[in-house]
Design a protein around this motif. Structure first.
Motif, PDB file in Angstrom:
ATOM      1  N   ILE A  79       0.835  -1.206   0.000  1.00 27.91           N
ATOM      2  CA  ILE A  79       0.000   0.000   0.000  1.00 27.91           C
ATOM      3  C   ILE A  79       0.871   1.257   0.000  1.00 27.91           C
ATOM      4  O   ILE A  79       0.641   2.203  -0.765  1.00 27.91           O
ATOM      5  CB  ILE A  79      -0.948  -0.004   1.228  1.00 27.91           C
ATOM      6  CG1 ILE A  79      -1.987  -1.121   1.093  1.00 27.91           C
ATOM      7  CG2 ILE A  79      -1.633   1.348   1.392  1.00 27.91           C
ATOM      8  CD1 ILE A  79      -2.846  -1.318   2.329  1.00 27.91           C
ATOM      9  N   LYS A  80       1.885   1.266   0.855  1.00 23.39           N
ATOM     10  CA  LYS A  80       2.762   2.441   0.938  1.00 23.39           C
ATOM     11  C   LYS A  80       3.588   2.609  -0.356  1.00 23.39           C
ATOM     12  O   LYS A  80       3.809   3.738  -0.824  1.00 23.39           O
ATOM     13  CB  LYS A  80       3.694   2.308   2.140  1.00 23.39           C
ATOM     14  CG  LYS A  80       4.544   3.541   2.419  1.00 23.39           C
ATOM     15  CD  LYS A  80       3.689   4.803   2.539  1.00 23.39           C
ATOM     16  CE  LYS A  80       2.713   4.763   3.701  1.00 23.39           C
ATOM     17  NZ  LYS A  80       1.962   6.045   3.820  1.00 23.39           N
ATOM     18  N   SER A  81       3.994   1.490  -0.950  1.00 24.75           N
ATOM     19  CA  SER A  81       4.742   1.552  -2.226  1.00 24.75           C
ATOM     20  C   SER A  81       3.877   2.165  -3.318  1.00 24.75           C
ATOM     21  O   SER A  81       4.356   2.994  -4.122  1.00 24.75           O
ATOM     22  CB  SER A  81       5.198   0.147  -2.639  1.00 24.75           C
ATOM     23  OG  SER A  81       6.065  -0.409  -1.676  1.00 24.75           O
ATOM     24  N   MET A  82       2.615   1.788  -3.369  1.00 26.84           N
ATOM     25  CA  MET A  82       1.693   2.336  -4.370  1.00 26.84           C
ATOM     26  C   MET A  82       1.504   3.837  -4.154  1.00 26.84           C
ATOM     27  O   MET A  82       1.415   4.609  -5.113  1.00 26.84           O
ATOM     28  CB  MET A  82       0.347   1.610  -4.300  1.00 26.84           C
ATOM     29  CG  MET A  82       0.413   0.153  -4.750  1.00 26.84           C
ATOM     30  SD  MET A  82      -1.157  -0.725  -4.522  1.00 26.84           S
ATOM     31  CE  MET A  82      -2.165   0.067  -5.763  1.00 26.84           C
TER      32      MET A  82
ATOM     33  N   SER B  19       0.020   6.549  -6.783  1.00 31.07           N
ATOM     34  CA  SER B  19      -1.363   6.066  -6.844  1.00 31.07           C
ATOM     35  C   SER B  19      -2.236   6.872  -5.887  1.00 31.07           C
ATOM     36  O   SER B  19      -1.812   7.199  -4.768  1.00 31.07           O
ATOM     37  CB  SER B  19      -1.422   4.575  -6.474  1.00 31.07           C
ATOM     38  OG  SER B  19      -0.675   3.801  -7.371  1.00 31.07           O
ATOM     39  N   THR B  20      -3.424   7.175  -6.322  1.00 29.85           N
ATOM     40  CA  THR B  20      -4.352   7.922  -5.460  1.00 29.85           C
ATOM     41  C   THR B  20      -4.927   6.999  -4.393  1.00 29.85           C
ATOM     42  O   THR B  20      -4.942   5.768  -4.558  1.00 29.85           O
ATOM     43  CB  THR B  20      -5.503   8.519  -6.283  1.00 29.85           C
ATOM     44  OG1 THR B  20      -6.251   7.451  -6.874  1.00 29.85           O
ATOM     45  CG2 THR B  20      -4.980   9.445  -7.365  1.00 29.85           C
ATOM     46  N   ASN B  21      -5.404   7.596  -3.312  1.00 25.25           N
ATOM     47  CA  ASN B  21      -6.016   6.797  -2.248  1.00 25.25           C
ATOM     48  C   ASN B  21      -7.225   6.006  -2.758  1.00 25.25           C
ATOM     49  O   ASN B  21      -7.451   4.868  -2.354  1.00 25.25           O
ATOM     50  CB  ASN B  21      -6.444   7.702  -1.099  1.00 25.25           C
ATOM     51  CG  ASN B  21      -5.254   8.212  -0.301  1.00 25.25           C
ATOM     52  OD1 ASN B  21      -4.133   7.729  -0.472  1.00 25.25           O
ATOM     53  ND2 ASN B  21      -5.486   9.195   0.560  1.00 25.25           N
ATOM     54  N   GLY B  22      -7.997   6.633  -3.655  1.00 26.21           N
ATOM     55  CA  GLY B  22      -9.164   5.962  -4.214  1.00 26.21           C
ATOM     56  C   GLY B  22      -8.780   4.724  -4.999  1.00 26.21           C
ATOM     57  O   GLY B  22      -9.452   3.681  -4.910  1.00 26.21           O
ATOM     58  N   PHE B  23      -7.689   4.833  -5.770  1.00 25.90           N
ATOM     59  CA  PHE B  23      -7.224   3.697  -6.568  1.00 25.90           C
ATOM     60  C   PHE B  23      -6.740   2.557  -5.662  1.00 25.90           C
ATOM     61  O   PHE B  23      -6.991   1.376  -5.932  1.00 25.90           O
ATOM     62  CB  PHE B  23      -6.085   4.155  -7.485  1.00 25.90           C
ATOM     63  CG  PHE B  23      -5.519   3.058  -8.340  1.00 25.90           C
ATOM     64  CD1 PHE B  23      -6.171   2.661  -9.501  1.00 25.90           C
ATOM     65  CD2 PHE B  23      -4.334   2.413  -7.972  1.00 25.90           C
ATOM     66  CE1 PHE B  23      -5.645   1.632 -10.288  1.00 25.90           C
ATOM     67  CE2 PHE B  23      -3.817   1.389  -8.754  1.00 25.90           C
ATOM     68  CZ  PHE B  23      -4.471   1.001  -9.920  1.00 25.90           C
ATOM     69  N   ILE B  24      -6.072   2.910  -4.563  1.00 27.47           N
ATOM     70  CA  ILE B  24      -5.568   1.901  -3.628  1.00 27.47           C
ATOM     71  C   ILE B  24      -6.716   1.225  -2.880  1.00 27.47           C
ATOM     72  O   ILE B  24      -6.703   0.010  -2.655  1.00 27.47           O
ATOM     73  CB  ILE B  24      -4.580   2.547  -2.622  1.00 27.47           C
ATOM     74  CG1 ILE B  24      -3.353   3.095  -3.366  1.00 27.47           C
ATOM     75  CG2 ILE B  24      -4.146   1.540  -1.555  1.00 27.47           C
ATOM     76  CD1 ILE B  24      -2.424   3.925  -2.502  1.00 27.47           C
ATOM     77  N   LYS B  25      -7.692   2.009  -2.505  1.00 26.82           N
ATOM     78  CA  LYS B  25      -8.809   1.477  -1.719  1.00 26.82           C
ATOM     79  C   LYS B  25      -9.721   0.564  -2.530  1.00 26.82           C
ATOM     80  O   LYS B  25     -10.329  -0.367  -1.986  1.00 26.82           O
ATOM     81  CB  LYS B  25      -9.657   2.631  -1.166  1.00 26.82           C
ATOM     82  CG  LYS B  25      -9.013   3.444  -0.072  1.00 26.82           C
ATOM     83  CD  LYS B  25      -9.943   4.585   0.347  1.00 26.82           C
ATOM     84  CE  LYS B  25      -9.314   5.470   1.413  1.00 26.82           C
ATOM     85  NZ  LYS B  25     -10.215   6.597   1.779  1.00 26.82           N
TER      86      LYS B  25
ATOM     87  N   LEU C  22     -12.136   2.080   7.461  1.00 28.40           N
ATOM     88  CA  LEU C  22     -11.464   2.681   8.615  1.00 28.40           C
ATOM     89  C   LEU C  22     -10.015   2.189   8.730  1.00 28.40           C
ATOM     90  O   LEU C  22      -9.102   2.967   9.034  1.00 28.40           O
ATOM     91  CB  LEU C  22     -12.231   2.354   9.902  1.00 28.40           C
ATOM     92  CG  LEU C  22     -13.610   3.016  10.048  1.00 28.40           C
ATOM     93  CD1 LEU C  22     -14.299   2.540  11.331  1.00 28.40           C
ATOM     94  CD2 LEU C  22     -13.488   4.534  10.059  1.00 28.40           C
ATOM     95  N   THR C  23      -9.816   0.887   8.496  1.00 32.13           N
ATOM     96  CA  THR C  23      -8.468   0.330   8.570  1.00 32.13           C
ATOM     97  C   THR C  23      -7.578   0.874   7.460  1.00 32.13           C
ATOM     98  O   THR C  23      -6.407   1.209   7.678  1.00 32.13           O
ATOM     99  CB  THR C  23      -8.537  -1.208   8.482  1.00 32.13           C
ATOM    100  OG1 THR C  23      -9.431  -1.699   9.487  1.00 32.13           O
ATOM    101  CG2 THR C  23      -7.157  -1.818   8.704  1.00 32.13           C
ATOM    102  N   LEU C  24      -8.119   0.964   6.248  1.00 32.71           N
ATOM    103  CA  LEU C  24      -7.359   1.508   5.120  1.00 32.71           C
ATOM    104  C   LEU C  24      -6.938   2.952   5.372  1.00 32.71           C
ATOM    105  O   LEU C  24      -5.786   3.332   5.104  1.00 32.71           O
ATOM    106  CB  LEU C  24      -8.207   1.438   3.841  1.00 32.71           C
ATOM    107  CG  LEU C  24      -8.247   0.094   3.112  1.00 32.71           C
ATOM    108  CD1 LEU C  24      -9.301   0.124   2.017  1.00 32.71           C
ATOM    109  CD2 LEU C  24      -6.874  -0.240   2.528  1.00 32.71           C
ATOM    110  N   ASN C  25      -7.847   3.738   5.885  1.00 33.30           N
ATOM    111  CA  ASN C  25      -7.538   5.153   6.166  1.00 33.30           C
ATOM    112  C   ASN C  25      -6.390   5.271   7.158  1.00 33.30           C
ATOM    113  O   ASN C  25      -5.536   6.162   7.044  1.00 33.30           O
ATOM    114  CB  ASN C  25      -8.774   5.870   6.710  1.00 33.30           C
ATOM    115  CG  ASN C  25      -9.812   6.116   5.630  1.00 33.30           C
ATOM    116  OD1 ASN C  25      -9.486   6.153   4.438  1.00 33.30           O
ATOM    117  ND2 ASN C  25     -11.058   6.292   6.025  1.00 33.30           N
TER     118      ASN C  25
END
Length: 290
Positions: free
Chosen positions: A195-198, A203-209, A276-279
């Protein structure tokens, strides 16, 4: 790598099972609350006021009294039923096989009875007491009765049972939420580096989520369907034991509400815990990942 994949699958299975348990409990609660509400409504619908008329009233006076009473705002006019004392005496004789004529001669000890059904807004203890007091002070009325035991015992108990069941399900839902949230955290924690590498690659947060949220929806959907299936297997067993419950347990409207309701709750639970965990992990700096 195989270990990580197997661990992820085990975590997904536990999440699905947890959500299924929640779906089962929610389904059972709905059926219980629906049954309690229906039962309460049925009891209240049968709660009637019994007005015994005075023997001094003549036929025309009885008719006028009945007309006045059934047109009161508290009553459903079409429900008025006048039972003359001769019919009551006959029913008493057929039921008890005791002939009161042998003791009282030609005197009929019973009273003409007017049975009235109240409107829904007046089916409570305070309204019944006020209504009975008003009727007893009216001319030509000997006595007024109504089912006090139902008002004082059964109706309050139905409300207490419903409230207790609702509190239990809310507590259970809270436990399941934390359990689901913990397993979701474990799953995302294992991918925190990715996640941190992306993020670092732009990468946008929306794309990661997106893939995680999509997966949470799928897990919630599977969990709710599994819970719905388990619930109906249980209902099928109960129905075999008590066939009279078929129309209630397998009511189409109730089934649709249960299916849609459990799917909505399950998906929301899974989505919220994942989001919540992703945020949390998206806000972490690279130095705090370990």
């Amino acid at each position: 790598m195989r270990y990580s994949k197997g661990r992820a699958q085990a975590t997904n299975q536990i999440i699905v099972i947890s959500i299924a348990c929640l779906s089962v409990v929610v389904s059972l609660l709905f059926q219980m609350l629906s049954g309690a509400y229906t039962w309460g409504e049925s009891i209240q619908a049968q709660m009637k006021v019994y007005v015994y008329l005075d023997d001094s009233l003549q036929t025309n006076q009885i008719d006028s009294t009945v007309l006045v009473l059934k047109n009161r705002k508290e009553f459903i006019a079409s429900s008025a039923q006048l039972v003359d004392k001769q019919s009551i005496a006959k029913d008493f004789l057929n039921t008890t096989h005791e002939n009161f004529d042998e003791l009282l001669g030609d005197v009929n000890p019973f009273k003409n009875l007017l049975i009235l059904q109240t409107k829904p807004e007046f089916r409570n203890k305070a309204s019944f007491e006020k209504l009975a007091l008003s009727l007893r002070s009216s001319p030509g009325i000997y006595e007024v009765t109504y089912p006090e035991n139902y008002l004082e015992l059964i109706i309050p108990k139905i409300k207490v049972i419903s409230s207790a069941a609702l509190i239990f399900v809310l507590l259970f839902a809270l436990i399941v939420y934390f359990q689901t949230s913990n397993y979701t955290k474990l799953h995302i924690h294992a991918n925190r580096t990715l996640i941190k590498s992306m993020q670092l690659l732009g990468s946008t947060n929306g794309f990661i989520k997106k893939p995680y949220l999509l997966k949470s929806v799928i897990l919630g959907l599977f969990g709710s369907l599994l819970g719905y299936l388990i619930t109906n297997v249980f209902y099928f067993y109960i129905n075999n034991q008590i066939p009279e419950l078929t129309s209630y347990l397998f009511n189409v409207t109730n089934q649709l509400i249960i299916l849609v309701g459990t799917m909505t709750i399950a998906i929301l639970f899974s989505l919220v815990s994942t989001l919540l965990t992703l945020n949390k992990y998206l806000k972490l700096s690279a130095s705090n990942l370990y």
